[in-house]
Design an enzyme around this catalytic site. Structure first.
Site, PDB file in Angstrom:
ATOM      1  N   LYS A 160       0.866  -1.186   0.000  1.00 39.45           N
ATOM      2  CA  LYS A 160       0.000   0.000   0.000  1.00 39.45           C
ATOM      3  C   LYS A 160       0.896   1.227   0.000  1.00 39.45           C
ATOM      4  CE  LYS A 160      -3.675   2.439   2.356  1.00 39.45           C
ATOM      5  NZ  LYS A 160      -4.654   2.442   3.446  1.00 39.45           N
ATOM      6  N   LYS A 185      -2.112  -1.547  -3.838  1.00 39.73           N
ATOM      7  CA  LYS A 185      -2.960  -0.366  -3.784  1.00 39.73           C
ATOM      8  C   LYS A 185      -2.119   0.897  -3.831  1.00 39.73           C
ATOM      9  CE  LYS A 185      -6.106   1.888  -0.689  1.00 39.73           C
ATOM     10  NZ  LYS A 185      -6.524   2.055   0.649  1.00 39.73           N
TER      11      LYS A 185
HETATM   12  C1  PBG Z   1      -7.616   3.632   5.283  1.00 43.61           C
HETATM   13  C2  PBG Z   1      -7.853   3.392   3.842  1.00 43.61           C
HETATM   14  C3  PBG Z   1      -7.636   4.287   2.791  1.00 43.61           C
HETATM   15  C4  PBG Z   1      -8.165   3.676   1.659  1.00 43.61           C
HETATM   16  C5  PBG Z   1      -8.645   2.422   2.029  1.00 43.61           C
HETATM   17  N1  PBG Z   1      -8.435   2.249   3.388  1.00 43.61           N
HETATM   18  C6  PBG Z   1      -7.095   5.668   2.774  1.00 43.61           C
HETATM   19  C7  PBG Z   1      -5.767   5.942   3.320  1.00 43.61           C
HETATM   20  O1  PBG Z   1      -4.944   5.067   3.546  1.00 43.61           O
HETATM   21  O2  PBG Z   1      -5.536   7.118   3.592  1.00 43.61           O
HETATM   22  C8  PBG Z   1      -8.211   4.329   0.311  1.00 43.61           C
HETATM   23  C9  PBG Z   1      -9.213   3.796  -0.661  1.00 43.61           C
HETATM   24  C10 PBG Z   1      -9.459   4.646  -1.854  1.00 43.61           C
HETATM   25  O3  PBG Z   1      -8.843   5.703  -2.065  1.00 43.61           O
HETATM   26  O4  PBG Z   1     -10.325   4.253  -2.640  1.00 43.61           O
HETATM   27  N2  PBG Z   1      -6.597   3.017   5.914  1.00 43.61           N
END
Ligand code: PBG
Length: 333
Positions: free
Chosen positions: A196, A256
């Site tokens: 991520k 991601k």
């Molecule tokens: C939170 C989380 C995020 C997303 C999914 N879970 C945002 C972040 O890490 O700030 C983003 C999903 C998206 O942008 O569609 N931990």
């Protein structure tokens, strides 16, 4: 011309193209992310046209619609009221909180639908971080994991099928696996946000949940998540993360964002035999929606081509806000 190979031979008709097509899309590949809130009305999310903050009741209708379209998994994200947000995010493991109520309701009405959750503190944190921020402004690893384990167990108790740690703390997959097993949830899976990245593509999502980092206290709050989410410049590091998550017991690995990181999906596909998921995130969705609204691109073609590219790169599963639209388009074709 005297050509031995003419690749166009196999592109001459739709039938031939369909015969030699290497990957395909199915609604069962999709995981549909949904936002819930306590309000009494369904609220549109301005930067994500077509996505809403659902009330519990209306959520069920949307999940039923997804099921009828062939979608077999939803992931739930809560918009938490400001007065429930604290520095330690303890609302995340409240058994009467919004998410456990939503899980129980969905599982009682539609038990076959796979329910995935997100494990992280950000929707519940008054600082807007995925972990606990110390008085020096450091996002604390091990203290955060303690909360995440309570959160994961509570979600499993409510009936979640797949737990999705999105926090990027070190060692959280192993700790959550152990906590689940200790409580008799060895059958509950972990879909880990393995690679991520610290990405600007999450902007619309943070608007949807009102969960961006914020400075409300007098301690220094990191303005972004780059001390725990990965540096967009790195790909070898994604392999390290994948190896750790596998050793710690992850069942599915996720990359991601998806679109700007297709190379990472491809690399993890080579390195691991586990299923790989790609998250087609909020910013990717917003860009397509905005350009389509202007008439600059054809939404259906661009969405289906994009989703196919995740499969071609090696993903088995795709988290996407386009899930229902795409399932409908696949049905028409
Ligand atoms: C939170 C989380 C995020 C997303 C999914 N879970 C945002 C972040 O890490 O700030 C983003 C999903 C998206 O942008 O569609 N931990």
């Amino acid at each position: 011309m005297d050509l031995t190979y003419r690749p166009r031979r196999l592109r001459r008709s739709l039938a031939l193209r369909e015969m030699v097509r290497e990957v395909s899309l199915s609604p069962a590949d999709f995981i549909y992310p949904l936002f819930v809130h306590e309000g009494s009305d369904v609220e549109p999310i301005s930067a994500m046209p077509g996505a809403n903050r659902w009330t519990l009741e209306k959520l069920l209708g949307e999940v039923q619609r997804a099921w009828e379209l062939g979608i077999r998994c939803v992931v739930l994200f809560p918009k938490i009221a400001d007065n429930l947000k604290t520095e330690d995010g303890k609302e995340c493991f409240n058994p009467d909180g919004l998410i456990p109520r939503a899980i129980r309701y969905l599982k009682s009405e539609l038990p076959d639908m796979t329910v995935m959750t997100d494990v992280a503190l950000d929707p519940y944190s008054s600082d807007g971080h995925d972990g606990i921020v110390s008085s020096e402004g450091v996002v604390l690893n091990d203290e955060t994991i303690h909360q995440l384990c309570l959160q994961a167990v509570m979600q499993a108790q409510a009936g979640a099928d797949l737990i999705g740690p999105s926090d990027m703390m070190d060692g959280r997959v192993g700790a959550i696996r152990e906590a689940l097993d200790d409580e008799g949830f060895e059958h509950v899976g972990i879909i880990s946000y393995t690679a991520k990245y610290s990405s600007a593509y999450y902007g619309p999502f943070r608007e949807a949940l009102d969960s961006a980092p914020r400075n409300l206290s007098n301690k220094p709050i990191p303005k972004d998540k780059s001390t725990y989410q990965m540096d967009p410049a790195n790909s070898r590091e994604a392999i390290t993360e994948a190896q750790l998550d596998e050793q710690e017991g992850a069942d599915i690995l996720m990359v991601k964002p998806g679109l700007a990181y297709l190379d990472i999906i491809y690399r993890l596909r080579q390195e691991s035999e586990l299923p790989i998921a790609a998250y087609n995130v909020s910013g990717e969705y917003a860009m397509v929606k905005a350009a389509a609204k202007k008439g600059w691109i054809d939404e259906k073609s661009v969405v289906l081509e994009t989703l196919l590219s995740f499969k071609r790169a090696g993903a088995d599963l795709i988290l996407t806000y386009h899930a229902c639209d795409a399932a409908e388009w696949l049905r028409q074709d």
